[in-house]
Design an enzyme around this catalytic site. Structure first.
Site, PDB file in Angstrom:
ATOM      1  N   GLU A 271     -10.447  -9.896   2.741  1.00 31.28           N
ATOM      2  CA  GLU A 271      -9.212  -9.451   3.391  1.00 31.28           C
ATOM      3  C   GLU A 271      -9.495  -9.376   4.880  1.00 31.28           C
ATOM      4  OE1 GLU A 271      -7.266  -5.855   1.960  1.00 31.28           O
ATOM      5  OE2 GLU A 271      -6.123  -5.715   3.828  1.00 31.28           O
TER       6      GLU A 271
ATOM      7  N   HIS B 121       1.047   5.938   1.977  1.00 32.62           N
ATOM      8  CA  HIS B 121       1.882   6.727   2.901  1.00 32.62           C
ATOM      9  C   HIS B 121       2.906   7.587   2.177  1.00 32.62           C
ATOM     10  CE1 HIS B 121       0.050   4.888   6.351  1.00 32.62           C
ATOM     11  NE2 HIS B 121       0.051   3.780   5.644  1.00 32.62           N
TER      12      HIS B 121
ATOM     13  N   HIS C  28      -3.423  -4.878   7.625  1.00 35.41           N
ATOM     14  CA  HIS C  28      -3.571  -3.762   8.564  1.00 35.41           C
ATOM     15  C   HIS C  28      -2.712  -3.974   9.809  1.00 35.41           C
ATOM     16  CE1 HIS C  28      -5.025  -0.178  10.450  1.00 35.41           C
ATOM     17  NE2 HIS C  28      -5.603   0.127   9.312  1.00 35.41           N
TER      18      HIS C  28
ATOM     19  N   GLU D  21      -8.591   0.366  -2.944  1.00 40.97           N
ATOM     20  CA  GLU D  21      -9.437   0.349  -1.745  1.00 40.97           C
ATOM     21  C   GLU D  21     -10.366   1.540  -1.810  1.00 40.97           C
ATOM     22  OE1 GLU D  21      -7.184   0.542   1.841  1.00 40.97           O
ATOM     23  OE2 GLU D  21      -6.068  -1.272   1.381  1.00 40.97           O
TER      24      GLU D  21
ATOM     25  N   ASN E  32       0.855  -1.185   0.000  1.00 40.64           N
ATOM     26  CA  ASN E  32       0.000   0.000   0.000  1.00 40.64           C
ATOM     27  C   ASN E  32       0.895   1.240   0.000  1.00 40.64           C
ATOM     28  OD1 ASN E  32      -1.425   2.258   1.098  1.00 40.64           O
ATOM     29  ND2 ASN E  32      -3.064   0.871   1.696  1.00 40.64           N
TER      30      ASN E  32
ATOM     31  N   ARG F 146      -9.579   8.075  -0.967  1.00 37.15           N
ATOM     32  CA  ARG F 146     -10.573   8.493   0.042  1.00 37.15           C
ATOM     33  C   ARG F 146     -11.415   9.647  -0.481  1.00 37.15           C
ATOM     34  NH1 ARG F 146     -10.396   7.498   5.592  1.00 37.15           N
ATOM     35  NH2 ARG F 146      -8.953   5.819   6.136  1.00 37.15           N
TER      36      ARG F 146
ATOM     37  N   HIS G  49      -5.644   3.593  -1.566  1.00 36.63           N
ATOM     38  CA  HIS G  49      -6.984   3.891  -1.045  1.00 36.63           C
ATOM     39  C   HIS G  49      -7.340   5.312  -1.460  1.00 36.63           C
ATOM     40  CE1 HIS G  49      -9.739   4.033   2.817  1.00 36.63           C
ATOM     41  NE2 HIS G  49     -10.380   4.400   1.714  1.00 36.63           N
TER      42      HIS G  49
ATOM     43  N   ARG H 105      -7.085  12.663   0.989  1.00 35.85           N
ATOM     44  CA  ARG H 105      -6.033  13.122   1.903  1.00 35.85           C
ATOM     45  C   ARG H 105      -4.647  12.592   1.525  1.00 35.85           C
ATOM     46  NH1 ARG H 105      -7.396   9.679   7.334  1.00 35.85           N
ATOM     47  NH2 ARG H 105      -9.436  10.603   7.030  1.00 35.85           N
TER      48      ARG H 105
ATOM     49  N   THR I 264      -8.138   3.060   8.431  1.00 36.22           N
ATOM     50  CA  THR I 264      -9.353   2.239   8.450  1.00 36.22           C
ATOM     51  C   THR I 264      -9.423   1.475   9.776  1.00 36.22           C
ATOM     52  OG1 THR I 264      -8.874   1.957   6.116  1.00 36.22           O
ATOM     53  CG2 THR I 264     -10.689   0.673   7.002  1.00 36.22           C
TER      54      THR I 264
HETATM   55  N1  PXP Z   1      -5.611  -3.264   4.111  1.00 43.53           N
HETATM   56  C1  PXP Z   1      -6.574  -2.304   4.199  1.00 43.53           C
HETATM   57  C2  PXP Z   1      -7.948  -2.654   3.747  1.00 43.53           C
HETATM   58  C3  PXP Z   1      -6.263  -1.018   4.667  1.00 43.53           C
HETATM   59  O1  PXP Z   1      -7.227  -0.080   4.742  1.00 43.53           O
HETATM   60  C4  PXP Z   1      -4.928  -0.726   5.036  1.00 43.53           C
HETATM   61  C5  PXP Z   1      -4.573   0.650   5.509  1.00 43.53           C
HETATM   62  O2  PXP Z   1      -4.696   1.569   4.495  1.00 43.53           O
HETATM   63  C6  PXP Z   1      -3.965  -1.744   4.919  1.00 43.53           C
HETATM   64  C7  PXP Z   1      -4.333  -3.014   4.474  1.00 43.53           C
HETATM   65  C8  PXP Z   1      -2.527  -1.518   5.252  1.00 43.53           C
HETATM   66  O3  PXP Z   1      -2.394  -1.232   6.615  1.00 43.53           O
HETATM   67  P1  PXP Z   1      -1.013  -0.723   7.171  1.00 43.53           P
HETATM   68  O4  PXP Z   1      -0.755   0.612   6.558  1.00 43.53           O
HETATM   69  O5  PXP Z   1      -1.241  -0.657   8.647  1.00 43.53           O
HETATM   70  O6  PXP Z   1       0.020  -1.732   6.766  1.00 43.53           O
END
Ligand code: PXP
Length: 239
Positions: free
Chosen positions: A150, A9, A190, A69, A6, A44, A42, A48, A100
């Site tokens: 997931e 960040h 997550h 996402e 992901n 949003r 993701h 953001r 999330t």
């Molecule tokens: N899976 C989903 C559905 C998420 O919303 C997120 C966070 O954006 C992640 C995985 C990844 O989480 P993390 O950034 O804590 O690794």
């Protein structure tokens, strides 16, 4: 087990200055050449981090598979249908949350999810549902004809004691096995990091993990390629 990364960040850092760097699209390319098997972002409602331009370019450049996402809103369904990512992961979204916070409340709006999922599937997009590890959610996922679940690992990641962690892990393992027996593809994500990934990587039914925060955080110090390679090593050599 596959690693999907992901890259939200990276966009969060860019947005801190409102400028053009670091570019999450470049990050996605580096993740892929370092061995990642999927790119997750993701979009949003408040944009953001990832924005519409990022999504458009990711769709053009990602060579593995793009997992979008999004919340199950009309705006996002329209964007998904225009973009055609390989996967859409439906997530709950609250404007005030930092990330999330929990899985989908599927029973709260079955008809809405049914409509959204059938619209996405009609365009050959695989649909994943982000769910808490409760058996009833597997029943809902089957009823909704989802392709993937997931499993939300946030609670596991936040558990302080070994006993609580093991309890949550066993819930995750049993949901993974239940869902896989019923033909669903099982992934997890997550809060996963370089310390807590091994027990998750040892659950055979989990085919893929989605990792963002810890991997991009490590990359700040080690570089993105090394951060990806270190995580790949752990998920491929979990014992
Ligand atoms: N899976 C989903 C559905 C998420 O919303 C997120 C966070 O954006 C992640 C995985 C990844 O989480 P993390 O950034 O804590 O690794």
């Amino acid at each position: 087990m596959r690693l999907a990364i992901n890259i939200d960040h990276v966009a969060t850092i860019r947005e801190a200055r409102g400028e053009f760097e670091p570019d999450p699209v470049i990050a996605a390319g580096i993740c892929e050449i370092s061995g990642a098997e999927g790119i997750v972002c993701h979009l949003r409602e408040d944009r953001r981090h990832i924005n519409d331009r990022d999504l458009r370019l990711l769709k053009e450049t990602v060579q593995t598979k793009l997992d979008l996402e999004m919340a199950a809103t009309d705006e996002m369904v329209k964007i998904a249908i225009e973009t055609l990512p390989e996967i859409v992961t439906l997530v709950p979204e609250k404007r005030s949350e930092l990330t999330t916070e929990g899985g989908l409340n599927l029973s709260g709006d079955m008809q809405r999810y049914k409509d959204v999922i059938s619209e996405l599937k009609a365009k050959d997009i695989l649909v994943s549902l982000f769910i808490d590890p409760e058996p009833v959610n597997v029943d809902y996922a089957i009823e909704l004809s989802a392709d993937i679940i997931e499993i939300h690992t946030g609670k596991y990641s936040n558990m302080r004691t070994e006993k609580d962690k093991l309890m949550e892990l066993s819930k995750i393992a049993s949901i993974a096995s239940l869902a896989s027996e019923q033909g669903l593809i099982v992934t997890a994500g997550h809060g996963l990091n370089y310390k807590n990934i091994i027990p998750i990587a040892n659950i055979p039914e989990i085919q893929e993990v989605s990792i963002g925060h810890s991997l991009i955080s490590r990359a700040v110090f080690t570089g993105l390629q090394k951060a990806v390679e270190d995580m790949l090593y752990l998920i491929r050599n979990p014992s």
